[in-house]
Design a protein around this motif. Structure first.
Motif, PDB file in Angstrom:
ATOM      1  N   TYR A  96     -12.425  86.719  33.525  1.00 11.20           N
ATOM      2  CA  TYR A  96     -12.386  86.738  32.060  1.00 11.20           C
ATOM      3  C   TYR A  96     -13.520  85.937  31.429  1.00 11.20           C
ATOM      4  N   LEU A  97     -14.097  84.976  32.149  1.00 12.70           N
ATOM      5  CA  LEU A  97     -15.241  84.250  31.589  1.00 12.70           C
ATOM      6  C   LEU A  97     -16.495  85.106  31.576  1.00 12.70           C
ATOM      7  N   ASN A  98     -16.593  86.030  32.515  1.00  6.11           N
ATOM      8  CA  ASN A  98     -17.794  86.854  32.625  1.00  6.11           C
ATOM      9  C   ASN A  98     -17.566  88.281  32.134  1.00  6.11           C
ATOM     10  N   GLY A  99     -16.470  88.502  31.434  1.00  5.09           N
ATOM     11  CA  GLY A  99     -16.164  89.844  30.957  1.00  5.09           C
ATOM     12  C   GLY A  99     -16.598  90.064  29.520  1.00  5.09           C
ATOM     13  N   GLU A 100     -15.791  90.820  28.785  1.00  5.41           N
ATOM     14  CA  GLU A 100     -16.140  91.171  27.405  1.00  5.41           C
ATOM     15  C   GLU A 100     -16.082  89.950  26.476  1.00  5.41           C
ATOM     16  N   LYS A 101     -16.672  90.101  25.320  1.00 11.50           N
ATOM     17  CA  LYS A 101     -16.637  89.065  24.298  1.00 11.50           C
ATOM     18  C   LYS A 101     -15.560  89.406  23.255  1.00 11.50           C
ATOM     19  N   PHE A 102     -15.034  88.360  22.616  1.00 13.55           N
ATOM     20  CA  PHE A 102     -13.914  88.539  21.699  1.00 13.55           C
ATOM     21  C   PHE A 102     -14.230  87.966  20.322  1.00 13.55           C
ATOM     22  N   ASP A 103     -13.485  88.443  19.346  1.00 16.46           N
ATOM     23  CA  ASP A 103     -13.621  87.908  17.988  1.00 16.46           C
ATOM     24  C   ASP A 103     -12.934  86.560  17.852  1.00 16.46           C
ATOM     25  N   GLY A 111     -17.386  84.837  16.293  1.00 15.47           N
ATOM     26  CA  GLY A 111     -16.034  84.554  16.749  1.00 15.47           C
ATOM     27  C   GLY A 111     -15.660  83.092  16.632  1.00 15.47           C
ATOM     28  N   VAL A 112     -14.348  82.810  16.787  1.00 18.78           N
ATOM     29  CA  VAL A 112     -13.853  81.434  16.689  1.00 18.78           C
ATOM     30  C   VAL A 112     -12.979  81.109  17.888  1.00 18.78           C
ATOM     31  N   PHE A 113     -13.082  79.862  18.323  1.00 14.14           N
ATOM     32  CA  PHE A 113     -12.221  79.332  19.373  1.00 14.14           C
ATOM     33  C   PHE A 113     -11.147  78.486  18.697  1.00 14.14           C
ATOM     34  N   VAL A 114      -9.879  78.860  18.874  1.00 17.42           N
ATOM     35  CA  VAL A 114      -8.771  78.190  18.191  1.00 17.42           C
ATOM     36  C   VAL A 114      -8.016  77.331  19.191  1.00 17.42           C
ATOM     37  N   ASP A 129      -4.254  82.930  10.322  1.00 17.74           N
ATOM     38  CA  ASP A 129      -5.076  82.117   9.428  1.00 17.74           C
ATOM     39  C   ASP A 129      -6.449  81.806  10.014  1.00 17.74           C
ATOM     40  N   ARG A 130      -6.479  81.340  11.263  1.00 15.80           N
ATOM     41  CA  ARG A 130      -7.751  80.924  11.859  1.00 15.80           C
ATOM     42  C   ARG A 130      -8.527  82.083  12.481  1.00 15.80           C
ATOM     43  N   ALA A 131      -7.843  82.891  13.297  1.00 15.62           N
ATOM     44  CA  ALA A 131      -8.529  83.980  14.009  1.00 15.62           C
ATOM     45  C   ALA A 131      -8.681  85.229  13.155  1.00 15.62           C
ATOM     46  N   ARG A 132      -7.976  85.280  12.016  1.00 14.48           N
ATOM     47  CA  ARG A 132      -8.064  86.408  11.079  1.00 14.48           C
ATOM     48  C   ARG A 132      -7.799  87.748  11.785  1.00 14.48           C
ATOM     49  N   ALA A 133      -6.682  87.810  12.491  1.00 16.22           N
ATOM     50  CA  ALA A 133      -6.302  89.057  13.173  1.00 16.22           C
ATOM     51  C   ALA A 133      -6.260  90.199  12.168  1.00 16.22           C
ATOM     52  N   ARG A 134      -6.863  91.315  12.531  1.00 17.88           N
ATOM     53  CA  ARG A 134      -6.977  92.447  11.624  1.00 17.88           C
ATOM     54  C   ARG A 134      -7.237  93.700  12.447  1.00 17.88           C
ATOM     55  N   PRO A 135      -7.090  94.879  11.847  1.00 16.56           N
ATOM     56  CA  PRO A 135      -7.360  96.106  12.588  1.00 16.56           C
ATOM     57  C   PRO A 135      -8.781  96.125  13.149  1.00 16.56           C
ATOM     58  N   GLY A 136      -8.884  96.408  14.425  1.00 16.55           N
ATOM     59  CA  GLY A 136     -10.185  96.486  15.073  1.00 16.55           C
ATOM     60  C   GLY A 136     -10.674  95.200  15.697  1.00 16.55           C
ATOM     61  N   SER A 137     -10.023  94.072  15.391  1.00 17.07           N
ATOM     62  CA  SER A 137     -10.472  92.804  15.979  1.00 17.07           C
ATOM     63  C   SER A 137      -9.886  92.625  17.372  1.00 17.07           C
ATOM     64  N   ARG A 152     -17.619  76.963  15.188  1.00 19.45           N
ATOM     65  CA  ARG A 152     -16.713  78.026  15.646  1.00 19.45           C
ATOM     66  C   ARG A 152     -15.470  77.468  16.327  1.00 19.45           C
ATOM     67  N   TYR A 153     -15.366  76.160  16.413  1.00 21.52           N
ATOM     68  CA  TYR A 153     -14.181  75.509  16.980  1.00 21.52           C
ATOM     69  C   TYR A 153     -13.215  75.187  15.844  1.00 21.52           C
ATOM     70  N   LYS A 154     -11.984  75.737  15.921  1.00 24.49           N
ATOM     71  CA  LYS A 154     -11.006  75.576  14.854  1.00 24.49           C
ATOM     72  C   LYS A 154      -9.704  75.013  15.422  1.00 24.49           C
ATOM     73  N   LEU A 155      -9.083  74.120  14.665  1.00 25.39           N
ATOM     74  CA  LEU A 155      -7.782  73.581  15.039  1.00 25.39           C
ATOM     75  C   LEU A 155      -6.679  74.301  14.270  1.00 25.39           C
ATOM     76  N   ALA A 156      -5.515  74.410  14.895  1.00 22.03           N
ATOM     77  CA  ALA A 156      -4.349  74.996  14.238  1.00 22.03           C
ATOM     78  C   ALA A 156      -3.122  74.169  14.587  1.00 22.03           C
ATOM     79  N   PHE A 157      -2.251  73.964  13.616  1.00 23.20           N
ATOM     80  CA  PHE A 157      -1.031  73.185  13.821  1.00 23.20           C
ATOM     81  C   PHE A 157       0.154  73.925  13.204  1.00 23.20           C
TER      82      PHE A 157
END
Length: 311
Positions: free
Chosen positions: A201-208, A230-233, A138-146, A250-255
């Motif tokens: 990991y903080l100085n590596g690639e960027k993520f969706d 991108g979003v931080f969940v 729902d929040r990160a919208r996982a999908r092909p290629g992400s 870009r800050y999202k909560l999930a429960f």
């Protein structure tokens, strides 16, 4: 009916076995004979009083939210399950009491148990899988290629998130403790980092999306790991984290409650083998008090701790 309950908020010493009368069966309720109940950190946080502002003031209160068992009775308006069905589900946290011989709960909080899973495995699904679905689908919208980074990818919520993300076509990276790195890698997490290797990991690639299951990744750090859209969940909304997150869209909560509507989809994925919970320890219901205390105060275990009822 026996259940684990407490008469006031506090530590493990407040827990005890008590007799409890189940509420009358409502039109949309089901009564389930519990075969297995899984322990979640949320259970002892409730007993400690973390959510007392949202609870009624009456005691005793039952412990436990996630369980699996056999339907014994259904209300007049229930059409999704029948007497004799094997089911799994969760309880409204305001009415907790799954560490019990029987439970009564709303029909929308249960789904048919995948036949491929034991009662113990099915009991491990609800809160971890619902939380992971809310966060990753729902929040990160996982999908092909992400691409999704999961901080704590080997825990109950984290491993569910990994499986759901991969099922939806995403690529997953993440962190884990040293003893879990091999299993996380086998589950498809690449690259995988030790918690202590923060600079890598903080100085590596960027993520969706970055999903912090542990509450140990700073909001600023999480946001810095994102692609522009991108979003931080987050599932650990402490006051400082909320304040920091409020300045970013870009800050999202999930429960977990956000994922209740997906219980049937979770069951379907489990039927296909795409979502498999890990049972770490099985203990007798009679040993619930000592088992709960060890789970709360002892070292973190690999896999869930499950209480088994006599059949």
């Amino acid at each position: 009916m026996r259940r684990v309950q407490y008469d006031r908020y506090g530590g493990p010493a407040e827990m005890h076995f008590g007799e409890f009368d189940l509420p009358l069966l409502g039109r949309n309720h089901v009564r389930v004979a519990v075969r297995a109940a899984a322990i979640n950190p949320f259970d002892w946080k409730l007993r400690q009083g973390a959510m007392k502002l949202f609870m009624n003031r009456s005691f005793p209160k039952g412990m436990g939210t996630d369980s699996a068992g056999v339907v014994e009775a259904v209300g007049n308006d229930v059409t999704t399950v029948r007497v004799g069905d094997e089911v799994f589900g969760t309880m409204d946290f305001k009415k907790s009491g799954a560490f019990a011989e029987q439970v009564t709960l709303d029909a929308n909080l249960v789904a048919k148990k995948p036949p491929q899973l034991s009662f113990a495995e099915a009991a491990c699904l609800p809160i971890p899988a619902m939380t992971a679905w809310a966060a990753v689908v729902d929040r990160a919208r996982a999908r092909p290629g992400s691409s999704i980074f999961v901080n704590g990818c080997a825990g109950a919520v984290g491993s569910s998130a990994v499986q759901l993300a991969i099922t939806h076509g995403a690529r997953v990276a993440g962190t884990s403790g040293p003893t879990s790195m091999a299993s996380a890698s086998a589950a498809g997490v690449q690259p995988i980092f030790a918690y202590s290797n923060k600079s890598a990991y903080l100085n590596g690639e960027k993520f969706d999306a970055v999903f912090d299951t542990l509450g140990t990744l700073g909001v600023g750090d999480g946001l810095s790991m994102l692609n522009p859209d991108g979003v931080f969940v987050d599932i650990n909304p402490t006051a400082p984290r909320l304040i920091r997150g409020m300045v970013s869209r870009r800050y999202k909560l999930a429960f977990a409650t956000m994922g209740i509507k997906h219980l049937s989809a979770i069951a379907e994925l489990a039927c296909k083998g795409a979502l498999r919970p890990a049972v770490g320890v099985e203990a007798r219901f009679e040993d619930a008090l000592s088992t709960l205390t060890k789970a709360e105060l002892g070292p973190r275990l690999s896999g869930k701790v499950v209480l088994l009822m006599k059949t």
